[in-house]
Design a protein around this motif. Structure first.
Motif, PDB file in Angstrom:
ATOM      1  N   PRO A 182      57.151  15.453  32.514  1.00  0.00           N
ATOM      2  CA  PRO A 182      58.343  14.687  33.645  1.00  0.00           C
ATOM      3  C   PRO A 182      60.029  14.927  32.412  1.00  0.00           C
ATOM      4  CG  PRO A 182      57.246  13.381  33.776  1.00  0.00           C
ATOM      5  CD  PRO A 182      56.043  14.421  32.707  1.00  0.00           C
ATOM      6  N   PHE A 183      59.472  14.607  31.393  1.00  0.00           N
ATOM      7  CA  PHE A 183      60.556  14.398  30.342  1.00  0.00           C
ATOM      8  C   PHE A 183      61.241  15.933  30.573  1.00  0.00           C
ATOM      9  CE2 PHE A 183      57.644  11.297  29.721  1.00  0.00           C
ATOM     10  CZ  PHE A 183      58.037   9.946  30.914  1.00  0.00           C
ATOM     11  N   THR A 184      63.266  15.757  29.429  1.00  0.00           N
ATOM     12  CA  THR A 184      63.534  16.662  29.266  1.00  0.00           C
ATOM     13  C   THR A 184      64.327  16.555  27.912  1.00  0.00           C
ATOM     14  OG1 THR A 184      65.517  16.097  30.055  1.00  0.00           O
ATOM     15  CG2 THR A 184      64.023  17.552  31.925  1.00  0.00           C
ATOM     16  N   SER A 185      63.803  15.442  26.882  1.00  0.00           N
ATOM     17  CA  SER A 185      63.803  14.868  25.969  1.00  0.00           C
ATOM     18  C   SER A 185      63.615  13.904  26.169  1.00  0.00           C
ATOM     19  CB  SER A 185      65.348  14.309  25.563  1.00  0.00           C
ATOM     20  OG  SER A 185      65.929  12.669  26.445  1.00  0.00           O
ATOM     21  N   TRP A 186      63.199  13.349  23.885  1.00  0.00           N
ATOM     22  CA  TRP A 186      62.555  12.244  23.397  1.00  0.00           C
ATOM     23  C   TRP A 186      63.155  10.866  23.991  1.00  0.00           C
ATOM     24  CZ3 TRP A 186      57.619  12.974  22.109  1.00  0.00           C
ATOM     25  CH2 TRP A 186      56.853  14.762  22.395  1.00  0.00           C
ATOM     26  N   MET A 187      63.612  10.406  24.295  1.00  0.00           N
ATOM     27  CA  MET A 187      64.496   9.193  24.572  1.00  0.00           C
ATOM     28  C   MET A 187      63.920   8.621  25.361  1.00  0.00           C
ATOM     29  SD  MET A 187      68.047   8.463  26.114  1.00  0.00           S
ATOM     30  CE  MET A 187      67.655   8.490  27.860  1.00  0.00           C
ATOM     31  N   TRP A 188      63.459   9.103  27.087  1.00  0.00           N
ATOM     32  CA  TRP A 188      62.328   7.895  27.500  1.00  0.00           C
ATOM     33  C   TRP A 188      60.403   8.157  27.035  1.00  0.00           C
ATOM     34  CZ3 TRP A 188      64.525   5.138  31.089  1.00  0.00           C
ATOM     35  CH2 TRP A 188      65.712   4.828  30.891  1.00  0.00           C
ATOM     36  N   PRO A 189      60.485   9.069  25.850  1.00  0.00           N
ATOM     37  CA  PRO A 189      59.034   8.959  26.094  1.00  0.00           C
ATOM     38  C   PRO A 189      58.706   7.586  24.928  1.00  0.00           C
ATOM     39  CG  PRO A 189      59.035  11.443  26.754  1.00  0.00           C
ATOM     40  CD  PRO A 189      60.539  10.426  26.377  1.00  0.00           C
ATOM     41  N   GLY A 190      60.584   7.839  24.153  1.00  0.00           N
ATOM     42  CA  GLY A 190      60.506   6.472  22.576  1.00  0.00           C
ATOM     43  C   GLY A 190      60.728   5.395  23.621  1.00  0.00           C
ATOM     44  N   ILE A 191      61.671   5.379  24.538  1.00  0.00           N
ATOM     45  CA  ILE A 191      61.807   3.962  25.372  1.00  0.00           C
ATOM     46  C   ILE A 191      60.237   3.203  25.601  1.00  0.00           C
ATOM     47  CG2 ILE A 191      62.813   2.328  27.212  1.00  0.00           C
ATOM     48  CD1 ILE A 191      65.302   4.596  26.714  1.00  0.00           C
ATOM     49  N   LEU A 192      59.221   4.128  26.528  1.00  0.00           N
ATOM     50  CA  LEU A 192      58.209   4.077  27.323  1.00  0.00           C
ATOM     51  C   LEU A 192      57.471   3.388  25.585  1.00  0.00           C
ATOM     52  CD1 LEU A 192      57.697   6.956  30.148  1.00  0.00           C
ATOM     53  CD2 LEU A 192      58.360   4.216  29.939  1.00  0.00           C
ATOM     54  N   LEU A 193      57.273   3.906  24.888  1.00  0.00           N
ATOM     55  CA  LEU A 193      56.588   3.631  23.562  1.00  0.00           C
ATOM     56  C   LEU A 193      56.858   2.335  23.118  1.00  0.00           C
ATOM     57  CD1 LEU A 193      54.350   4.489  21.314  1.00  0.00           C
ATOM     58  CD2 LEU A 193      56.446   5.431  20.528  1.00  0.00           C
ATOM     59  N   LEU A 194      58.054   1.734  23.557  1.00  0.00           N
ATOM     60  CA  LEU A 194      58.256   0.274  22.688  1.00  0.00           C
ATOM     61  C   LEU A 194      58.275  -0.491  24.081  1.00  0.00           C
ATOM     62  CD1 LEU A 194      62.358   1.521  21.701  1.00  0.00           C
ATOM     63  CD2 LEU A 194      60.962   0.768  19.842  1.00  0.00           C
ATOM     64  N   LEU A 195      58.071   0.066  24.478  1.00  0.00           N
ATOM     65  CA  LEU A 195      57.659  -1.076  25.999  1.00  0.00           C
ATOM     66  C   LEU A 195      56.442  -1.699  26.265  1.00  0.00           C
ATOM     67  CD1 LEU A 195      60.173   0.126  28.313  1.00  0.00           C
ATOM     68  CD2 LEU A 195      60.534  -2.653  27.084  1.00  0.00           C
ATOM     69  N   VAL A 196      55.495   0.420  26.435  1.00  0.00           N
ATOM     70  CA  VAL A 196      54.716  -0.572  26.948  1.00  0.00           C
ATOM     71  C   VAL A 196      53.896  -0.594  25.424  1.00  0.00           C
ATOM     72  CG1 VAL A 196      52.555   1.292  27.738  1.00  0.00           C
ATOM     73  CG2 VAL A 196      54.744   1.691  28.622  1.00  0.00           C
ATOM     74  N   VAL A 197      54.051  -0.320  23.716  1.00  0.00           N
ATOM     75  CA  VAL A 197      52.922  -0.134  23.151  1.00  0.00           C
ATOM     76  C   VAL A 197      53.843  -1.502  22.123  1.00  0.00           C
ATOM     77  CG1 VAL A 197      51.691   0.845  20.787  1.00  0.00           C
ATOM     78  CG2 VAL A 197      52.109   1.987  22.912  1.00  0.00           C
ATOM     79  N   ALA A 198      54.723  -1.558  21.520  1.00  0.00           N
ATOM     80  CA  ALA A 198      56.035  -2.613  20.254  1.00  0.00           C
ATOM     81  C   ALA A 198      55.673  -3.468  21.125  1.00  0.00           C
ATOM     82  CB  ALA A 198      57.095  -1.517  20.174  1.00  0.00           C
ATOM     83  N   ALA A 199      56.082  -3.495  22.148  1.00  0.00           N
ATOM     84  CA  ALA A 199      56.577  -5.502  22.239  1.00  0.00           C
ATOM     85  C   ALA A 199      55.348  -6.385  22.669  1.00  0.00           C
ATOM     86  CB  ALA A 199      57.113  -4.678  23.414  1.00  0.00           C
ATOM     87  N   PRO A 200      54.124  -5.190  23.529  1.00  0.00           N
ATOM     88  CA  PRO A 200      52.893  -5.946  23.859  1.00  0.00           C
ATOM     89  C   PRO A 200      52.658  -6.640  22.685  1.00  0.00           C
ATOM     90  CG  PRO A 200      52.892  -4.272  25.409  1.00  0.00           C
ATOM     91  CD  PRO A 200      54.575  -4.199  24.234  1.00  0.00           C
ATOM     92  N   MET A 201      52.080  -5.516  21.433  1.00  0.00           N
ATOM     93  CA  MET A 201      51.661  -5.716  20.208  1.00  0.00           C
ATOM     94  C   MET A 201      52.511  -7.116  19.569  1.00  0.00           C
ATOM     95  SD  MET A 201      48.668  -3.738  19.759  1.00  0.00           S
ATOM     96  CE  MET A 201      47.797  -2.408  20.079  1.00  0.00           C
TER      97      MET A 201
END
Length: 145
Positions: free
Chosen positions: A52-71
């Protein structure tokens, strides 16, 4: 430096859990920021086909929210000897495993880092459960005898 954890002391194993979590945090920060910063890490746009993505911006934001922040939160709780350390670590590891699973399902592409990061997620879950195996679940933990 040790911190009390409801009658316990932050153990060597607890510090190892935190070290693994911090390593994953750094990798996710690198990846997330790199994706947000106009794909500075050079992921191929063809990997976005069928997503559903047209650029890498949202996957990057999701990576920060789903993985980086909880870790990062889990690592801080482990190092601080929090009663919530085990719960945070297990959830953070599960989020990492889920992230890799979602990548494989959505993008249907394979990268050599996927099994490595999946392994780190599993490692965090198992190490947290082993480290805190004698600690009752929930916030109302009793001191160790």
């Amino acid at each position: 430096m040790t911190a009390t954890r409801t009658g316990e002391v932050t153990t060597h194993r607890g510090r190892l859990v935190a070290a693994a979590e911090l390593l994953v945090t750094l990798a996710a920060l690198y990846g997330g920021v790199g994706l947000i910063a106009d794909n500075a890490i050079g992921m191929g746009d063809d990997w976005l086909a069928g997503t559903p993505f047209t650029s890498w911006m949202w996957p990057g934001i999701l990576l920060l929210l789903v993985v980086a922040a909880p870790m990062a939160v889990a690592a801080v709780l482990e190092l601080g000897g929090s009663r919530w350390a085990m719960t945070a670590s297990v959830l953070a590891g599960a989020a990492q495993i889920g992230w890799i699973g979602a990548q494989l399902l959505v993008m249907q592409r394979y990268h050599v880092l996927q099994p490595i990061m999946l392994g780190f997620g599993l490692l965090v879950v198992l190490m947290a459960l082993w480290t805190h195996r004698r600690t009752p679940l929930g916030p109302e933990r009793l001191p160790s005898p």
